[in-house]
Design a protein around this motif. Structure first.
Motif, mmCIF file in Angstrom:
data_model
loop_
_atom_site.group_PDB
_atom_site.id
_atom_site.type_symbol
_atom_site.label_atom_id
_atom_site.label_comp_id
_atom_site.label_asym_id
_atom_site.label_seq_id
_atom_site.Cartn_x
_atom_site.Cartn_y
_atom_site.Cartn_z
ATOM 1 N N LEU A 143 0.877 -1.172 0.000
ATOM 2 C CA LEU A 143 0.000 0.000 0.000
ATOM 3 C C LEU A 143 0.908 1.214 0.000
ATOM 4 C CD1 LEU A 143 -2.463 -1.089 2.849
ATOM 5 C CD2 LEU A 143 -2.806 -1.314 0.375
ATOM 6 N N ARG A 144 0.771 2.052 -1.004
ATOM 7 C CA ARG A 144 1.616 3.252 -1.085
ATOM 8 C C ARG A 144 0.723 4.471 -1.122
ATOM 9 N NH1 ARG A 144 3.523 5.696 -5.587
ATOM 10 N NH2 ARG A 144 3.319 3.869 -6.941
ATOM 11 N N LYS A 145 1.028 5.445 -0.272
ATOM 12 C CA LYS A 145 0.210 6.663 -0.231
ATOM 13 C C LYS A 145 0.451 7.489 -1.484
ATOM 14 C CE LYS A 145 -0.440 10.725 2.699
ATOM 15 N NZ LYS A 145 -1.774 10.953 2.160
ATOM 16 N N GLY A 146 -0.639 7.961 -2.101
ATOM 17 C CA GLY A 146 -0.493 8.773 -3.309
ATOM 18 C C GLY A 146 -1.756 9.572 -3.554
ATOM 19 N N PRO A 147 -1.693 10.468 -4.559
ATOM 20 C CA PRO A 147 -2.810 11.391 -4.771
ATOM 21 C C PRO A 147 -4.034 10.756 -5.429
ATOM 22 C CG PRO A 147 -1.050 11.786 -6.365
ATOM 23 C CD PRO A 147 -0.557 10.718 -5.436
ATOM 24 N N VAL A 148 -3.829 9.740 -6.270
ATOM 25 C CA VAL A 148 -4.946 9.141 -7.019
ATOM 26 C C VAL A 148 -4.931 7.633 -6.794
ATOM 27 C CG1 VAL A 148 -5.956 8.787 -9.317
ATOM 28 C CG2 VAL A 148 -4.742 10.923 -8.805
ATOM 29 N N ALA A 149 -6.069 7.108 -6.317
ATOM 30 C CA ALA A 149 -6.150 5.664 -6.081
ATOM 31 C C ALA A 149 -5.979 4.912 -7.392
ATOM 32 C CB ALA A 149 -7.505 5.326 -5.468
ATOM 33 N N ALA A 150 -5.102 3.911 -7.396
ATOM 34 C CA ALA A 150 -4.836 3.152 -8.623
ATOM 35 C C ALA A 150 -4.053 1.898 -8.282
ATOM 36 C CB ALA A 150 -4.019 4.010 -9.604
ATOM 37 N N ALA A 151 -4.011 0.978 -9.250
ATOM 38 C CA ALA A 151 -3.128 -0.184 -9.135
ATOM 39 C C ALA A 151 -1.822 0.172 -9.840
ATOM 40 C CB ALA A 151 -3.776 -1.401 -9.773
ATOM 41 N N ALA A 152 -0.723 0.168 -9.078
ATOM 42 C CA ALA A 152 0.572 0.585 -9.632
ATOM 43 C C ALA A 152 1.266 -0.562 -10.343
ATOM 44 C CB ALA A 152 1.470 1.131 -8.535
#
Ligand code: XXG
Ligand code: FE2
Length: 357
Positions: free
Chosen positions: A66-75
């Motif tokens: 789980l990585r915090k970021g501005p837009v929810a997405a599958a990286a």
């Protein structure tokens, strides 16, 4: 990229199994509460921006980042390959396909060594790695075992507009079909494909894509899934239960779909079947058979067909979503004009049963 996908002249990497997914989440504390406090995944490592989680029986570093970021997405959706040389093979394979690749000998995330990430021909971010730090396998830590314990990562599920195009690409990559959903006119709505000896490591669902439909964790028993439902009810988060519990037609697994705080879908899944023989029979389901997705005939909620997570390119930007042009499964099966059947013989409805060996 669109149009047919060429078969590379170099051999594909030998993929062992689906291994982990990296999800971008917008509120790390809320996601931690969901995945650790509600679902009981085990923390391998965490810092201010990232949490590495694993299932009870896992011995590689993690199954979920789980990585915090501005837009929810599958990286990324990551696969473990059989040998270190298979990482080279993956890099050559995707280069020959004309795909963008990025190789990092030191790995992209903690606990994983030499790896290659690619933007695949369907627009999905895939990673291939062999090296991983081994961590304690918690199989016999019964002191940690919870009522809804998640014991393994089982599969990914990806949404793509043209399922046969994606199937051909994944077959070239070494995946084998276990089941599919089609109609008498020849449209394929979904296909399940495996490397390990279960029904799937990933599935393609027809729809606007590329988007990630879900990742699935396995429990030992059906009652573990019921316990998750009970716990979510007790915590007053039953609105995060999207579909199920139920018994799938496809795969025969017992299932539940739940939504994390960003709307990323997680399936809890147990007791599908062995597919390891080379002549494992392919099962084809008629899209009008209303037991195909739920063996008890319960309808699929529309959100399950329409909602999915964005996926990122290798720069971390969301991939544009391309609409499906063929008929959608929801349109042909949900609502008053759907013509699904419960009783009877699919062949009487014009559907040809049988495999694709
Ligand atoms: O894992 C799965 C699914 O892809 O999530 C969905 C197995 C079966 C099904 S289905 O809804 O087709 O029964
Ligand atoms: Fe699934």
């Amino acid at each position: 990229m669109s149009g047919p996908i060429a078969t590379p002249h170099v051999p594909p990497p030998d993929i062992v199994r689906c291994a982990y997914m990296e999800l971008v989440v917008t509120d790390l504390a809320a996601s931690r509460a969901f995945y650790v406090d509600v679902l009981g995944l085990h923390v391998t490592f965490e810092d201010a921006d990232t949490i590495y989680l694993r299932t009870l029986e896992e011995f590689i570093h993690h199954n979920l980042v789980l990585r915090k970021g501005p837009v929810a997405a599958a990286a990324v959706a990551a696969f473990r390959v059989r040998t270190p040389a298979d990482v080279d093979a993956a890099e050559s394979y995707y280069r020959e396909l004309g795909c963008r690749t990025e190789r990092r000998k030191e790995g992209f995330v903690k606990g994983i060594g030499d790896a290659v990430r690619v933007e695949d021909p369907l627009g999905f971010p895939y990673e291939f790695f062999f090296e991983s730090t081994h961590v304690e396998r918690l199989t016999q830590r019964y002191d940690l075992y919870t009522a809804g314990e998640l014991v393994r990562l089982d599969h990914f599920n990806q949404v793509t507009p043209d399922v046969p195009r994606g199937q051909k690409y994944l077959e070239d990559l070494g995946f084998r079909v276990s089941e599919d959903i089609r109609d008498a006119a020849g449209t394929t709505y979904a296909v399940w494909m495996h490397r390990k000896q279960t029904v799937h490591d990933t599935a393609l669902t027809g729809g606007d894509g590329p988007r990630m439909h879900h990742m699935a964790f396995a429990t030992h028993e059906k009652h573990n899934i019921i316990a998750i439902c009970d716990k979510m009810g007790a915590l007053r988060i039953s609105d995060r239960i999207e579909r199920g519990p139920g018994r799938h037609g496809v795969s025969n697994a017992f299932y539940l779909y739940i939504l994390d705080p960003d709307g990323h879908r997680v399936e809890i899944y147990t007791q599908d079947y062995y597919t390891g023989d080379p002549d494992n029979p392919v099962i084809s389901w008629d899209v009008h058979d209303n037991q195909r997705r739920d063996w008890w005939g319960n309808p699929v909620v529309p959100s399950w067909y329409t909602e999915a997570s964005l996926v990122l390119d290798l720069d971390g930007n969301p991939q544009p979503v391309i609409p499906r042009t063929q008929s959608s499964e929801m349109a042909v099966t949900v609502g008053a004009d759907g013509f699904s059947y419960t009783r009877g013989d699919p062949e009487a409805h014009g559907f040809k049963l049988g495999g694709q060996l």
